[in-house]
Design a protein around this motif. Structure first.
Motif, PDB file in Angstrom:
ATOM      1  N   LYS A  62       0.824  -1.210   0.000  1.00 24.60           N
ATOM      2  CA  LYS A  62       0.000   0.000   0.000  1.00 24.60           C
ATOM      3  C   LYS A  62       0.860   1.263   0.000  1.00 24.60           C
ATOM      4  O   LYS A  62       0.527   2.262  -0.663  1.00 24.60           O
ATOM      5  CB  LYS A  62      -0.935   0.008   1.213  1.00 24.60           C
ATOM      6  N   ALA A  65       2.136   1.846  -3.424  1.00 26.53           N
ATOM      7  CA  ALA A  65       1.050   2.340  -4.279  1.00 26.53           C
ATOM      8  C   ALA A  65       0.785   3.824  -4.034  1.00 26.53           C
ATOM      9  O   ALA A  65       0.506   4.583  -4.974  1.00 26.53           O
ATOM     10  CB  ALA A  65      -0.217   1.521  -4.026  1.00 26.53           C
ATOM     11  N   LEU A  66       0.886   4.255  -2.775  1.00 30.53           N
ATOM     12  CA  LEU A  66       0.669   5.670  -2.454  1.00 30.53           C
ATOM     13  C   LEU A  66       1.741   6.538  -3.109  1.00 30.53           C
ATOM     14  O   LEU A  66       1.444   7.603  -3.671  1.00 30.53           O
ATOM     15  CB  LEU A  66       0.680   5.869  -0.937  1.00 30.53           C
ATOM     16  N   LEU A  68       3.371   5.828  -5.810  1.00 27.17           N
ATOM     17  CA  LEU A  68       3.085   5.817  -7.246  1.00 27.17           C
ATOM     18  C   LEU A  68       1.903   6.715  -7.587  1.00 27.17           C
ATOM     19  O   LEU A  68       1.941   7.456  -8.586  1.00 27.17           O
ATOM     20  CB  LEU A  68       2.803   4.386  -7.705  1.00 27.17           C
ATOM     21  N   ASP A  69       0.848   6.671  -6.795  1.00 31.19           N
ATOM     22  CA  ASP A  69      -0.318   7.527  -7.045  1.00 31.19           C
ATOM     23  C   ASP A  69       0.079   9.002  -7.024  1.00 31.19           C
ATOM     24  O   ASP A  69      -0.349   9.795  -7.872  1.00 31.19           O
ATOM     25  CB  ASP A  69      -1.403   7.268  -6.002  1.00 31.19           C
ATOM     26  N   THR A  70       0.898   9.367  -6.036  1.00 34.29           N
ATOM     27  CA  THR A  70       1.338  10.757  -5.918  1.00 34.29           C
ATOM     28  C   THR A  70       2.184  11.153  -7.126  1.00 34.29           C
ATOM     29  O   THR A  70       2.038  12.250  -7.678  1.00 34.29           O
ATOM     30  CB  THR A  70       2.154  10.945  -4.623  1.00 34.29           C
ATOM     31  N   HIS A  98      -1.876  -4.191  -4.712  1.00 35.85           N
ATOM     32  CA  HIS A  98      -1.922  -2.739  -4.515  1.00 35.85           C
ATOM     33  C   HIS A  98      -1.083  -2.017  -5.572  1.00 35.85           C
ATOM     34  O   HIS A  98      -1.509  -1.000  -6.121  1.00 35.85           O
ATOM     35  CB  HIS A  98      -1.428  -2.385  -3.114  1.00 35.85           C
ATOM     36  N   ILE A  99       0.107  -2.556  -5.868  1.00 34.99           N
ATOM     37  CA  ILE A  99       0.953  -1.945  -6.888  1.00 34.99           C
ATOM     38  C   ILE A  99       0.316  -2.105  -8.264  1.00 34.99           C
ATOM     39  O   ILE A  99       0.316  -1.177  -9.078  1.00 34.99           O
ATOM     40  CB  ILE A  99       2.358  -2.567  -6.851  1.00 34.99           C
ATOM     41  N   ALA A 102      -2.403   0.425  -8.626  1.00 36.38           N
ATOM     42  CA  ALA A 102      -1.863   1.763  -8.885  1.00 36.38           C
ATOM     43  C   ALA A 102      -1.459   1.900 -10.341  1.00 36.38           C
ATOM     44  O   ALA A 102      -1.649   2.956 -10.962  1.00 36.38           O
ATOM     45  CB  ALA A 102      -0.665   2.022  -7.970  1.00 36.38           C
ATOM     46  N   ARG A 105      -4.557   2.473 -12.383  1.00 37.33           N
ATOM     47  CA  ARG A 105      -5.204   3.777 -12.194  1.00 37.33           C
ATOM     48  C   ARG A 105      -4.569   4.861 -13.057  1.00 37.33           C
ATOM     49  O   ARG A 105      -5.221   5.845 -13.410  1.00 37.33           O
ATOM     50  CB  ARG A 105      -5.127   4.193 -10.712  1.00 37.33           C
ATOM     51  N   ALA A 106      -3.322   4.706 -13.381  1.00 37.30           N
ATOM     52  CA  ALA A 106      -2.621   5.692 -14.206  1.00 37.30           C
ATOM     53  C   ALA A 106      -2.692   5.274 -15.678  1.00 37.30           C
ATOM     54  O   ALA A 106      -3.119   4.165 -16.009  1.00 37.30           O
ATOM     55  CB  ALA A 106      -1.166   5.821 -13.743  1.00 37.30           C
ATOM     56  N   VAL A 111       2.750   4.513 -17.405  1.00 35.19           N
ATOM     57  CA  VAL A 111       3.208   3.512 -16.431  1.00 35.19           C
ATOM     58  C   VAL A 111       4.254   2.606 -17.062  1.00 35.19           C
ATOM     59  O   VAL A 111       5.282   2.277 -16.451  1.00 35.19           O
ATOM     60  CB  VAL A 111       2.009   2.688 -15.914  1.00 35.19           C
TER      61      VAL A 111
END
Length: 372
Positions: A62, A65-66, A68-70, A98-99, A102, A105-106, A111
């Protein structure tokens, strides 16, 4: 080439990819010495306290993933900005939902480019692992050469490389290429992937080369025998000495792998495979490996009940007698003694721990001492 697609900076530390490639070029058909360790970032990681896996196992990944999201939320952010972004978070080396989420999501193209840059130019194992996880999630067949090379550092990158190839067209061939060049845990990850795919293309290799003699082969030996349909290929033993030796390794690993993989007791074709192996191995010339293998099998048939070998009492006695007859031949005993004289660890271990119950003529002094 722009930084987005990737370049290394002059005077920068060696990337893990270049490290793997340089070692590979020294012996292209062999596993890297010591699995490529130490890595170029070894000094840094030796003096840094790595984050531990969270006690809540499902939450692992997680934090990555955070990050990466940022990163992906900033349209102008470059892949190189992630090069040192994962030092303070736990980075799992296996497939992680989780990864992968992420990555989904992009934008897939972005990616993919980020994953390629991190794998190709990353100088830190954590960043390279994340890059490989991104390629495992959204990579294409174009990424196979990149993943193959970093996968040679298989103790760290084998799990994600194997997972990436499972998702790709052409992945079976890539897995076979990598399987020939990894050992230890890396071989476990790659052979397990081949067994899961259960592709006929892989069957000849699985029948002849999957086990390389490492004790970790016990994790997949039973799966290899099952997926490769070993019991249907026994006729090939007449003309295939490589397969005879490999069958011996499979049987050896399955003797005593409870808790690791499928044992002879639970493999439904144990009796037939043992009989075929016993019938053919004695037709070959002696080698240290062959001597060791059939001595271990003879020991198992001597000290364990017949059901532990998946055979009847009559089969057990016949198999034991066949193996012992081969071991008792003078040329086979000479091969074993020659191995012991050169301090071969298999013969030394056999002489110290297995010879006395079998009364092997190759080790009479050791046997008599042990029985006193």
């Amino acid at each position: 080439m722009s930084e987005t697609t990737g370049t290394g900076l002059p005077g920068s530390p060696t990337s893990l990819f270049d490290h793997a490639l340089q070692l590979h070029q020294l012996a292209p058909g062999e596993p890297l010495p010591r699995d490529g360790e130490p890595y170029p970032d070894d000094e840094l990681h030796r003096h840094r306290r790595s984050p531990k896996a969270p006690e809540d196992r499902p939450s692992a990944g997680k934090d990555v993933a955070l990050v990466l999201d940022t990163h992906f939320a900033k349209v102008s952010a470059l892949p190189s900005e992630l090069a040192d972004a994962f030092h303070d978070v736990y980075v799992p080396i296996h497939q992680n939902r989780h990864i992968a989420a992420a990555a989904e999501r992009a934008g897939r193209d972005r990616v993919r480019q980020t994953g390629r840059w991190l794998v190709r130019y990353g100088t830190d194992r954590c960043a390279v692992t994340v890059g490989l996880a991104l390629l495992a999630a959204v990579g294409t067949a174009e990424d196979i050469p990149l993943i193959r090379t970093i996968g040679l550092l298989s103790n760290r990158f084998g799990p994600l490389a194997a997972h990436a190839f499972e998702q790709q067209t052409g992945g079976v061939e890539a897995l076979l290429w990598l399987a020939e060049r990894v050992t230890g845990w890396g071989r476990v990850y790659v052979v397990d992937a081949l067994c899961r795919l259960n592709n006929p293309i892989a069957r000849p290799w699985l029948l002849r080369r999957a086990c390389d003699g490492d004790f970790l082969n016990a994790y997949f030996a039973g799966s290899v025998a099952t997926v490769a349909k070993l019991h249907e290929a026994l006729a090939d033993l007449d003309t295939d000495s490589e397969m005879v030796d490999h069958v011996g390794r499979l049987l050896h690993q399955m003797c005593d792998c409870g808790g690791m993989g499928l044992t002879l007791a639970d493999y439904p074709h144990s009796g037939a495979v043992l009989e075929a192996h016993a019938r053919h191995v004695g037709l070959l010339s002696p080698t240290i490996e062959r001597y060791f293998t059939i001595a271990v099998l003879a020991q198992h048939l001597t000290t364990e009940p017949p059901e532990a070998a998946g055979c009847t009492a009559a089969q057990q006695e016949a198999l034991r007698a066949t193996y012992l007859e081969v071991l008792d031949r003078e040329e086979w005993a000479q091969a074993a003694r020659a191995g012991l004289a050169t301090d071969d660890n298999r013969m030394r271990w056999l002489a110290d721990h297995r010879a006395p119950p079998l009364r092997l003529r190759a080790f009479p002094d050791r046997g008599s001492n042990a029985e006193e």
